[in-house]
Scaffold this active site. Sequence first.
Site, PDB file in Angstrom:
ATOM      1  CB  CYS A 281      35.583 158.987 122.239  1.00  0.00           C
ATOM      2  SG  CYS A 281      35.900 159.203 120.478  1.00  0.00           S
TER       3      CYS A 281
ATOM      4  CB  CYS B 224      33.279 155.871 120.550  1.00  0.00           C
ATOM      5  SG  CYS B 224      35.030 155.426 120.768  1.00  0.00           S
TER       6      CYS B 224
ATOM      7  CG  HIS C 274      38.869 155.501 121.376  1.00  0.00           C
ATOM      8  ND1 HIS C 274      38.286 156.696 121.020  1.00  0.00           N
ATOM      9  CD2 HIS C 274      39.804 155.817 122.315  1.00  0.00           C
ATOM     10  CE1 HIS C 274      38.833 157.687 121.723  1.00  0.00           C
ATOM     11  NE2 HIS C 274      39.761 157.179 122.507  1.00  0.00           N
TER      12      HIS C 274
ATOM     13  CG  ASN D 194      45.519 167.328 111.299  1.00  0.00           C
ATOM     14  OD1 ASN D 194      46.417 167.483 110.477  1.00  0.00           O
ATOM     15  ND2 ASN D 194      44.513 168.175 111.434  1.00  0.00           N
TER      16      ASN D 194
ATOM     17  CB  SER E 208      40.178 168.410 117.876  1.00  0.00           C
ATOM     18  OG  SER E 208      39.335 167.740 116.965  1.00  0.00           O
TER      19      SER E 208
ATOM     20  CG  HIS F 275      37.629 157.355 117.319  1.00  0.00           C
ATOM     21  ND1 HIS F 275      36.821 156.556 118.091  1.00  0.00           N
ATOM     22  CD2 HIS F 275      37.636 156.793 116.087  1.00  0.00           C
ATOM     23  CE1 HIS F 275      36.348 155.561 117.346  1.00  0.00           C
ATOM     24  NE2 HIS F 275      36.842 155.689 116.118  1.00  0.00           N
TER      25      HIS F 275
ATOM     26  CG  HIS G  65      39.292 161.858 113.247  1.00  0.00           C
ATOM     27  ND1 HIS G  65      39.983 161.868 114.440  1.00  0.00           N
ATOM     28  CD2 HIS G  65      39.196 163.158 112.878  1.00  0.00           C
ATOM     29  CE1 HIS G  65      40.287 163.115 114.779  1.00  0.00           C
ATOM     30  NE2 HIS G  65      39.824 163.924 113.838  1.00  0.00           N
TER      31      HIS G  65
ATOM     32  CD  GLN H  11      39.645 167.513 110.099  1.00  0.00           C
ATOM     33  OE1 GLN H  11      38.952 168.468 109.765  1.00  0.00           O
ATOM     34  NE2 GLN H  11      40.629 167.621 110.954  1.00  0.00           N
TER      35      GLN H  11
HETATM   36  O1  G1P Z   1      39.077 169.293 112.954  1.00  0.00           O
HETATM   37  P1  G1P Z   1      40.131 169.012 113.959  1.00  0.00           P
HETATM   38  O2  G1P Z   1      40.836 167.704 113.790  1.00  0.00           O
HETATM   39  O3  G1P Z   1      39.592 169.190 115.322  1.00  0.00           O
HETATM   40  O4  G1P Z   1      41.173 170.191 113.753  1.00  0.00           O
HETATM   41  C1  G1P Z   1      42.475 170.052 113.379  1.00  0.00           C
HETATM   42  O5  G1P Z   1      42.614 170.123 111.980  1.00  0.00           O
HETATM   43  C2  G1P Z   1      42.293 171.356 111.366  1.00  0.00           C
HETATM   44  C3  G1P Z   1      42.617 171.263 109.896  1.00  0.00           C
HETATM   45  O6  G1P Z   1      43.958 170.944 109.658  1.00  0.00           O
HETATM   46  C4  G1P Z   1      43.035 172.521 112.014  1.00  0.00           C
HETATM   47  O7  G1P Z   1      42.553 173.742 111.511  1.00  0.00           O
HETATM   48  C5  G1P Z   1      42.859 172.511 113.522  1.00  0.00           C
HETATM   49  O8  G1P Z   1      43.658 173.516 114.109  1.00  0.00           O
HETATM   50  C6  G1P Z   1      43.257 171.145 114.071  1.00  0.00           C
HETATM   51  O9  G1P Z   1      43.046 171.110 115.470  1.00  0.00           O
END
Ligand code: G1P
Lengths: 343, 343
Positions: free
Chosen positions: A50, A53, A115, A155, A163, A166, A168, A170
């Site tokens: 990962c 991590c 994780h 997300n 993606s 772990h 997290h 953004q």
């Molecule tokens: O940055 P990550 O977590 O890989 O990406 C995720 O969030 C983003 C923002 O919502 C999206 O555009 C991506 O499609 C999704 O996979």
Amino acid sequence: MTSPWELGSARPLQLKSGWLLVSPHRTQRPWQGQVEEVARIQVPSFDPECYLCPGNNRAGGNRTDVYVTTYVFENDFAALRSDGPTFRENEGSKGLILGESEHGTCRVICFSPRHDLTLAKMSVEEIRPVIEVWVEQYRELGAREEIQYVQVFENRGSMMGASNPHPHGQIWATQSIPNETQAEIAGQKKYLAEHGEVLLVSYLRLEEELSERIVASNGSFVALVPFWAVWPFETMILPRRRIEHLEELNDAERFHLADILHRVTAAYDKVFNAPFPYSMGLHPAPYDGEAHPEVQFHIHFYPPLLRSATIRKFVVGFELLGGPQRDITAESAAETLRRVCSI
Amino acid sequence: MTSPWELGSARPLQLKSGWLLVSPHRTQRPWQGQVEEVARIQVPSFDPECYLCPGNNRAGGNRTDVYVTTYVFENDFAALRSDGPTFRENEGSKGLILGESEHGTCRVICFSPRHDLTLAKMSVEEIRPVIEVWVEQYRELGAREEIQYVQVFENRGSMMGASNPHPHGQIWATQSIPNETQAEIAGQKKYLAEHGEVLLVSYLRLEEELSERIVASNGSFVALVPFWAVWPFETMILPRRRIEHLEELNDAERFHLADILHRVTAAYDKVFNAPFPYSMGLHPAPYDGEAHPEVQFHIHFYPPLLRSATIRKFVVGFELLGGPQRDITAESAAETLRRVCSI
Ligand SMILES: O=P(O)(O)O[C@H]1O[C@H](CO)[C@@H](O)[C@H](O)[C@H]1O
Ligand SMILES: O=P(O)(O)O[C@H]1O[C@H](CO)[C@@H](O)[C@H](O)[C@H]1O
């Protein structure tokens, strides 16, 4: 009060002033469509593969530090960059083809070095540092000349596009105010102009009186299924006093925010007794140098599951081409969430 | 002309007048997230378990007729019904809680009796009857006093929520004009008022001059990746002359529509050499008794695949809370589609 939506299809008005179709009689329909996998495998507390991590190499060539609480770094594959060219495009096309550069920054926040530690499993004390990091990030990015909005979100779960498993969140900080925030501000401005009250402040007061859509609350925050909820178990977290930015929260309120986040995420995992995917995000006022007396800070949770841990709501066909549609009422979703909250 | 979007993030204006973030530098990011299954199993031409195959029993207790071409029936688990109570809800709540009943009809259209025959695999001659059925349905439902809009669409593939793999579309006819159509009408009205021209007519003219976003065309229709495309391989089909409703198409144009639908869907299946999921829908003018000189009939295709048959674009986090974002430019998507169109 009986909910009118039990009676048939109906269209409650949304925060963003569109309509939503409610069809609670529809849940019995047969399903020969996609069935999701439930991630029931034991997640290790450290995964050498990962890139989030501590101490591991990331795909972009950087290495993740050996961190011990929360950890923030610039996204190696950022959707927004601060170094691109500045341009405006019109092509003398009578407004048909119009574009402009968008600068900004994307960061990743690892909630904890572990994780396997989701917000739902973290204690209130463990969630506190996440809130402090959010506050710091808002302070730093919000103060930048070129930034007008800072979108903090998570997300959770592969079904919602995470993606990497772990835990997290953004941060996407932009030069312009994103569509959704613009639409919500327009709705809130209109309400303030028409009624002389802050929409989400008055709305919370009404919901507390009615009580049927309330999920959980504490001294500073209330979680509810909003009347205009689009996702089956969508919730909104609202502060009890009016604030525009997270930075305004005092110590007790930060503790209460950690508490309500803990309760909502833990409740979600109990609905189908499995990890509950969602996208979650904070909506403060913009950093555009304008006064925003209409804005009340809030948090949205958009979870996709509908009937079970494997059958989700799809936002497709009619929803994309027409408008949102829901199969269970906001009131019944709130009841389910209230019930699991007390387990 | 070089596309400005290759240079960095940018925000082209959309038909519905929001903004879209384009980040073509982002496609190299690593993926440890959800990977979709590809349905490569041999699909039988008749499935005794499928409730849409001729002569089979449906879950609602009805039986599907033994049909030989296309087949339309009322959805057994309709999101919209014509028999519910009529109500308006306000609760003296100063506009905070507002709703009204929504009546309507939901129908299912099986494209052909064959369980394995998708639009992409049907010949132009086989698609013709589908178009005739659409026209009949618009005529019948559009003439109803209580119906203002008729949304014809298809969810193809389990990834796009198709509840049954038998190739079929749907019709949702509503008492009100859905949000998306309202927003598109508002955008088209504004353009007509400002420029004295029909937005999508002028837009097609410009795109034909530029040619870089054109995918396919014939005597009556053009398929292109619109400048404001949100989905990676989104396309729009536009007629060469201005029409408001499908019913206006003459015989040659109906043949041409079948042809362009065939070419677009067949091209999609070639992009990743696997069945290409999408939601597709027709956007004619409403049946609201008003003149709509601003509206140009069009068809949208919203396909989710991004990098391969198993890695999709997720509409989550920033996209739900902020606004749409795309990882490949409209021009490169159009180029890919043009290339496979000629195979
Ligand atoms: O940055 P990550 O977590 O890989 O990406 C995720 O969030 C983003 C923002 O919502 C999206 O555009 C991506 O499609 C999704 O996979
Ligand atoms: O009627 P179907 O194909 O079972 O249902 C599908 O299309 C509907 C309209 O877009 C969606 O509301 C459903 O979530 C989806 O599964």
